[in-house]
Design a protein around this motif. Structure first.
Motif, PDB file in Angstrom:
ATOM      1  N   MET A   1       0.852  -1.180   0.000  1.00 28.71           N
ATOM      2  CA  MET A   1       0.000   0.000   0.000  1.00 28.71           C
ATOM      3  C   MET A   1       0.891   1.234   0.000  1.00 28.71           C
ATOM      4  SD  MET A   1      -2.867   1.100   2.808  1.00 28.71           S
ATOM      5  CE  MET A   1      -3.772  -0.391   2.509  1.00 28.71           C
TER       6      MET A   1
ATOM      7  N   ASP B   1      -1.599  -5.233   3.413  1.00 31.19           N
ATOM      8  CA  ASP B   1      -2.317  -5.199   2.149  1.00 31.19           C
ATOM      9  C   ASP B   1      -3.812  -4.960   2.409  1.00 31.19           C
ATOM     10  OD1 ASP B   1      -3.999  -7.125   0.102  1.00 31.19           O
ATOM     11  OD2 ASP B   1      -2.367  -6.049  -0.886  1.00 31.19           O
ATOM     12  N   GLU B   2      -4.440  -4.224   1.495  1.00 30.51           N
ATOM     13  CA  GLU B   2      -5.846  -3.847   1.700  1.00 30.51           C
ATOM     14  C   GLU B   2      -6.750  -5.060   1.849  1.00 30.51           C
ATOM     15  OE1 GLU B   2      -9.327  -1.343  -0.645  1.00 30.51           O
ATOM     16  OE2 GLU B   2      -7.229  -0.736  -0.857  1.00 30.51           O
TER      17      GLU B   2
END
Length: 422
Positions: free
Chosen positions: A1, A65-66
């Motif tokens: 990100m 991470d999303e």
């Protein structure tokens, strides 16, 4: 990100009417300890003292991470079940709203929290004053959590307890404290939901009430039944637009300045006043202009324009309709396929409505994207972090209102909840 770490003070300089940093950071934690309201904030925002509520987010959640964040949130929700309720304001980003059990405006979310009495944990994806309100209305054994403590509200910070108390003292010197022959008090304080718990408590102590943009007209009617005039804070525009719609003349709505003798007015002006307006505003809604409406009408003949009542009066007058975020949502829902709708409110909500109704043309009046920068501080990383904490038995970022303040504030809030929108 990735994150954009450019200065929060960077603004668009090619257009003098622009005052937003349009390069919004993916991770607001970069700005949690910076003086101000963060990426996307308006230059019109008044920097409060203290300048910011401290935020915190462990580095592991910043780097995550999303999709991993969303998976953690879903897993925590499944694990906690009915012990948890997540409230999400209309202005929240989509990646947060997707996890909310209730999505709405301030009035709706205040009521929604009451419908889940079995929830041990109320996670409020909004701003500080909303979480305070939830804590005041919650049971003593319920925990209210604000995922990022740096999510404040610039409008709420424009009216502090000392300034309101000072203004009140000056007003009581002029009006006295005795009711008139009909039993109405000299002045009734009304605070917008966008204010601190301390100011809600002030209203509770002085026979006043809280309002939202949904029920502002009902609240003003309530106040005029009990008082000869109203002190309305902190948003001047909501107060002015609501009172004008009720037939109150502009000359009877002076704006007060608590830092000046006689609040910056003459004694006669104060005696003739029906609504005393505080000089606060929403920096997002203040950006909308009549020129933007004229441009929308020129480009899209037949366009329907709907705006929030926190917009300046000329903008509300030029629009086809004005109302709360829920009113705007219903306005769009009642439209027809093929309609063109220009909206004057926060961009996240506008984009969400445009996605929900792809058979209409829906766009924001303001060509410069200017979100609510403090709502923007709630990010899935913070939500995952506080939910993981609950699963692990740790309550993080709990909002606890002082007991005495909560007692008086609850009086004003319960009056608000009883004043149903028309």
């Amino acid at each position: 990100m990735t994150t954009d770490t450019r200065s929060v003070n960077q603004t668009i300089t090619s257009d003098p009417s622009s005052s937003c940093d349009v390069e919004l950071a993916a991770g607001p934690w970069e700005f949690d300890l910076v003086a101000g309201y963060g990426p996307g904030a308006s230059e019109d925002d008044v920097i409060p003292d203290p300048v910011v509520r401290p935020g915190q987010l462990p580095a592991a959640y910043q780097r995550m991470d999303e999709e991993d964040l969303h998976a953690r949130i879903r897993a925590a929700k499944e694990s906690l079940g009915d012990r948890l309720v997540i409230l999400g304001h209309f202005y929240q980003r989509d990646e947060v709203v997707r996890h909310a059990d209730f999505v709405g405006d301030s009035f709706q979310l205040a009521n929604a929290a009451l419908t889940r009495p079995d929830a041990e944990h109320i996670v409020f994806c909004g701003v500080h004053f909303m979480a305070e309100t939830a804590d005041i209305l919650a049971r003593p054994d319920q925990h209210v959590i604000l995922p990022n403590l740096a999510a404040g509200c610039s409008m709420a910070d424009m009216a502090d307890e000392d300034s309101v108390e000072s203004a009140w003292e000056q007003l009581t010197e002029i009006y006295g404290t005795e009711p008139d022959a009909s039993g109405r008090q000299p002045v009734i304080p009304v605070t917008y939901m966008n204010s601190s718990a301390a100011l809600k408590a002030f209203c509770g102590r002085h026979g006043g009430i809280v309002c939202t943009s949904s029920n502002a007209s009902t609240v003003l009617e309530w106040a005029f039944e009990r008082g000869q005039r109203v002190l309305f804070f902190p948003d001047q525009h909501l107060g002015r637009n609501t009172a004008k719609a009720m037939g109150i003349e502009l000359d009877a709505m002076p704006m007060v300045n608590p830092r000046k003798p006689l609040l910056g007015q003459t004694e006669q002006v104060l005696r003739d006043a029906e609504v005393l307006l505080w000089p606060g505003f929403c920096s997002v809604h203040k950006r909308f202009t009549v020129a933007q409406i004229e441009a929308a009408r020129a480009q899209h003949p037949g366009v329907k324009v709907v705006v929030h009542p926190e917009c300046p009066m000329p903008v509300v007058d030029a629009a086809d309709a004005a109302g709360s975020t829920d009113f705007i949502r219903k306005f769009v829902a009642a439209s027809e396929p093929g309609d063109v709708i220009a909206i004057g409110t926060e961009i996240n909500m506008v984009n969400r409505l445009a996605a929900e109704y792809p058979d209409r043309t829906i766009f924001c009046l303001d060509p410069v994207v200017c979100p609510c920068s403090t709502m923007y501080r709630i990010h899935p990383g913070y939500l995952a972090w506080v939910l993981d904490g609950i699963v692990e038995g740790e309550v993080r970022n709990e909002i606890v209102v002082d007991a005495e303040v909560a007692t008086h504030a609850k009086v004003a809030l319960e009056r608000m909840l009883a004043a149903l929108p028309k």
